[in-house]
Write an enzyme that holds these catalytic residues in place. Structure first.
Site, short mmCIF file in Angstrom:
data_model
loop_
_atom_site.label_atom_id
_atom_site.label_comp_id
_atom_site.label_asym_id
_atom_site.label_seq_id
_atom_site.Cartn_x
_atom_site.Cartn_y
_atom_site.Cartn_z
N HIS A 359 0.83 -1.21 0.00
CA HIS A 359 0.00 0.00 0.00
C HIS A 359 0.86 1.26 0.00
CE1 HIS A 359 -3.74 2.10 0.36
NE2 HIS A 359 -3.34 2.76 1.44
N GLU A 600 -11.67 -8.56 -7.67
CA GLU A 600 -10.33 -8.70 -7.08
C GLU A 600 -9.97 -10.14 -6.74
OE1 GLU A 600 -9.41 -5.14 -4.28
OE2 GLU A 600 -11.52 -5.64 -3.96
N ASP A 624 -4.73 -6.90 -6.42
CA ASP A 624 -5.19 -8.03 -5.60
C ASP A 624 -5.56 -9.22 -6.45
OD1 ASP A 624 -4.86 -7.41 -2.93
OD2 ASP A 624 -6.72 -6.28 -2.79
N CYS A 671 -8.66 -0.37 -12.34
CA CYS A 671 -8.02 0.67 -11.55
C CYS A 671 -6.77 0.16 -10.84
CB CYS A 671 -8.99 1.24 -10.52
SG CYS A 671 -9.65 0.03 -9.37
#
Length: 754
Positions: A359, A600, A624, A671
């Site tokens: 992240h 995901e 993911d 995205c």
């Protein structure tokens, strides 16, 4: 043997330098295996293998005997990357005699490779005069020993090139993986968790007397704390238990730990560094003792060490000054750590843990900060205050760079700036192919600073607004009104363009400090929609804030993360309708925003049609999805190279989702980070994705590539790569296409990861 193994590893871990560590290894292994020789050969700077330590061979041979790959028995162990066990070594065709070692007396030979991150660091060898076929137990012990010692030796080698500040520094290179592209040069600032004895950065002090006074002041503060604790618990503890507090006080006096630390400070070491070193040395001594009672005293020592360190660090943090070109370095950087540095001073990031899809790496890309992740061999506690170069293209960190290296990277930096200026000219031009196929490019955001950068680079909307970022930067849950204000800023800034807001996505590698989630396997645990469905009070407040923020703007889309089944989607929709109806009853003039789900996980890929029939749009989260399809923890540096977004299985899943979504008449976007890869963008366009959403930094690069190719060419390339069997071949074919288009400068370096 297990006790011997544990004891040797503990002793080696306690060694102050590589030379001491190797001396311990050869001495203790020789004794444990009852042999007459134990030697360690390590890879030198020229790529050959040097005798670095021995017990049994002539000591004068150390540093003089060198072998290339395949040369002698040691070189053969390196080439084969597996043990060689010989009863009569001199009869083997690879045997090579080195007279300076005096090894002609020894007949039996057992050598095992020391391997770290797939690289052979060296060879661990035992020898004996009498012919002896080392048995399976001997071989297993030495293999286990080399595996245990590989990381220790790698770290010791890395630490060995770091010299104390103030002395002549040696340039050194450390490999990691690319987190965010770009070049940064600046001064390292090491950030560590509070009161963590193992993470204290090495620092020196210039005013010894002031440092001694500061140390004594902190010791006195801890003495007062301990006396206070003793008084509070006096009536609840018996005399023997109360004696623990007296023992703590005794350890702090000038004849014990205090004396050792004082001596180190007088030699120029800063108080926190000196204190941590002394405590850790004593802790290792206690931990290695056979007596169980004495081993337990290591816990007491750690507790005392943390108490003092907390005072030492608290005073230092208050007066910390960040240099203009700060390179933030830490064992595991987090989003909140980035917020501690003034944004105009943060030049680069280096994290020992994590991967290119952690992240914090995603945030770094959004903030356009050159970043290297998984620099596992970097002795990060020793780089504070040193000059670093961060190569975010190749995933490399250089410490104490020399003049030539500085000149080289300055040239790359200037070339990079020229490229950015050239791409900025594309801002107002449409993103369309040479045969006039229009592809909207949106951005991923999370911070208000993203807004200006996104609009400057021609963003046509927001494909992913990470609502967890405001949660991560606070010490409590933001109120509904605080959220409404934050969301309204984003919606207003991009109006009339669409803003897609993902509901709170915590868990996995995104933990809130005030809402900790402790799990053995967090990526397969309580995260995303699972958390918010279990806490409807959090979910409802966020949905209400989003819809209220869109009042009068009507450019909001809501995106649900980590959806794995239709019942999860239906449960979330019930709460969304409830929040919407509540707002209508309260008199708000609002519209129900379009609703979408993130694809995901594999189950969502195979239920894409069923999900599409119940929502307005789909958005693929390729980070993911890649992680779950390939069973790769994207934060695990050891398997970072297995995370391959160009893997055939990933590309097939991506095409399947867009086909199923279109079959149900809904738009499909993506995205994930793959959307911002110029080469991958060509493939995604050819698959039929309606929107690509990426960080603002990559938007001009992707637009440049799309404007240089036709849709027909893109579809031909996709047809070709979908027949290829592995990610490397696919990447190579895409790179060849970028070269043909004249976009060579947009090709990601081969040493970085997808």
């Amino acid at each position: 043997m297990l006790n011997s193994l544990r004891s040797i590893v503990q002793e080696v871990n306690a060694a102050r330098d590589l030379k001491t560590a190797l001396a311990i290894i050869v001495s203790r292994v020789k004794t444990a295996m009852k042999t007459e020789v134990c030697s360690v050969y390590l890879r030198g700077p020229e790529g050959d293998y040097v005798l670095m330590a021995t017990e049994g061979l002539n000591a004068d041979a150390v540093g003089r005997v060198r072998l290339k790959d395949g040369e002698g028995l040691v070189g053969r162990v390196v080439t084969r990357e597996e043990p060689i066990n010989l009863e009569q070594a001199e009869t083997h065709p690879s045997y090579q005699y080195f007279p300076e070692t005096g090894e002609e007396r020894f007949s039996s030979f057992l050598g095992v490779p020391i391997i770290h991150h797939r690289k052979v660091l060296g060879v661990l060898v035992v020898q004996q005069v009498e012919r002896r076929r080392f048995d399976e137990g001997d071989e297993a012990f030495l293999v286990t020993m080399s595996a245990q010692l590989a990381g220790v030796i790698a770290h010791a080698e890395a630490t060995g090139v770091m010299v104390a500040i103030g002395e002549k520094a040696a340039q050194a290179k450390f490999a990691g993986v690319s987190g965010a592209s770009g070049i940064a040069m600046g001064e390292a600032v090491v950030i560590t968790p509070p009161a963590d004895l193992r993470s204290v950065p090495y620092k020196t002090c210039t005013d010894v007397e002031a440092e001694l006074a500061f140390f004594q002041k902190c010791l006195q503060a801890v003495r007062e704390d301990i006396k206070g604790l003793g008084e509070q618990l006096k009536t609840r503890l018996n005399r023997e238990e109360q004696a623990l507090f007296d023992a703590y006080l005794a350890m702090l006096n000038d004849a014990s730990l205090g004396k050792e630390v004082t001596e180190r400070i007088r030699q120029g070491t800063a108080a926190p560094s000196a204190w941590a070193d002394v405590i850790l040395e004593h802790e290792r001594t206690f931990s290695s003792m056979n007596d169980a009672y004495l081993r337990e005293r290591a816990t007491d020592l750690r507790d005392l060490g943390r108490r003092v360190l907390a005072y030492l660090q608290e005073s230092n943090q208050k007066c910390r000054i960040y240099p203009d070109q700060t390179i933030l370095v830490g064992e595991e950087l987090t989003a909140s750590m980035l917020g501690e540095i003034p944004k105009d001073k943060l030049a680069g990031l280096v994290s020992v843990q994590g991967s290119s899809n952690s992240h914090v790496a995603i945030l770094a890309r959004a903030m356009d900060i050159p970043t290297v992740m998984a620099a596992v061999d970097l002795p990060y506690t020793q780089v504070d205050g040193r000059t670093l170069i961060v190569d975010g293209y190749k995933g490399t960190v250089y410490t104490d760079p020399g003049p030539e290296l500085r000149k080289h990277y300055k040239a790359i930096y200037l070339e990079e700036q020229e490229l950015v200026k050239g791409l900025e000219a594309l801002k107002d031009l449409p993103c369309e192919t040479t045969d006039h196929y229009r592809l909207p490019l949106w951005v991923n955001t999370g911070l208000m600073t993203d807004v200006v950068r996104s609009l400057e680079r021609g963003a046509e909307g927001v494909g992913l607004y990470r609502t967890e970022v405001p949660f991560l930067l606070r010490d409590r849950f933001p109120s509904e009104e605080e959220q409404r204000s934050i969301y309204q800023e984003q919606l207003s800034a991009f109006a009339p363009h669409t803003v897609t807001m993902r509901t709170l996505d915590i868990g996995g590698d995104k933990a809130l400090p005030y809402f900790p989630i402790e799990e053995a396997n967090p990526f397969l645990g309580w995260r995303g929609i699972r958390v918010t469905l279990d806490h409807p009070e959090i979910f409802l407040a966020q949905i209400r804030a989003m819809i209220k923020a869109s009042e009068g703007l009507d450019n909001l889309r809501i995106l649900l993360p980590m959806i794995t089944s239709v019942p999860e989607l239906e449960a979330a929709k019930v709460l969304i309708y409830r929040a919407f109806n509540e707002l209508l009853e309260e008199g708000h003039s609002v519209k129900l925003p379009p609703l979408g789900v993130m694809i995901e996980v594999p189950s969502a890929v195979y239920q894409a049609r069923e999900l599409s029939a119940r929502v307005d749009f789909l958005s693929v989260g390729s980070n993911d999805l890649t992680q779950y399809l390939l069973a790769v923890d994207r934060n695990n540096a050891r398997v970072a190279d297995v995370y391959q977004a160009y893997h055939p299985a990933v590309l097939r899943a991506l095409r399947s989702v867009v086909d199923d979504g279109h079959a149900e008449g809904v738009s499909v976007g993506i995205c994930g980070e793959l959307a911002g890869d110029p080469g991958a963008a060509i493939l995604l366009m050819a698959m039929g994705y309606d929107v690509l959403s990426m960080n603002a930094t990559n938007l001009p690069k992707v637009k440049s590539v799309i404007r240089s190719i036709s849709l027909e060419q893109a579809r031909a390339l996709l047809s070709e790569v979908m027949t290829l069997p592995d990610a490397d071949q696919i990447r190579q074919r895409v790179d060849d296409t970028l070269r043909d288009l004249g976009a060579t400068r947009l090709i990601r370096p081969a040493s970085s990861t997808d």
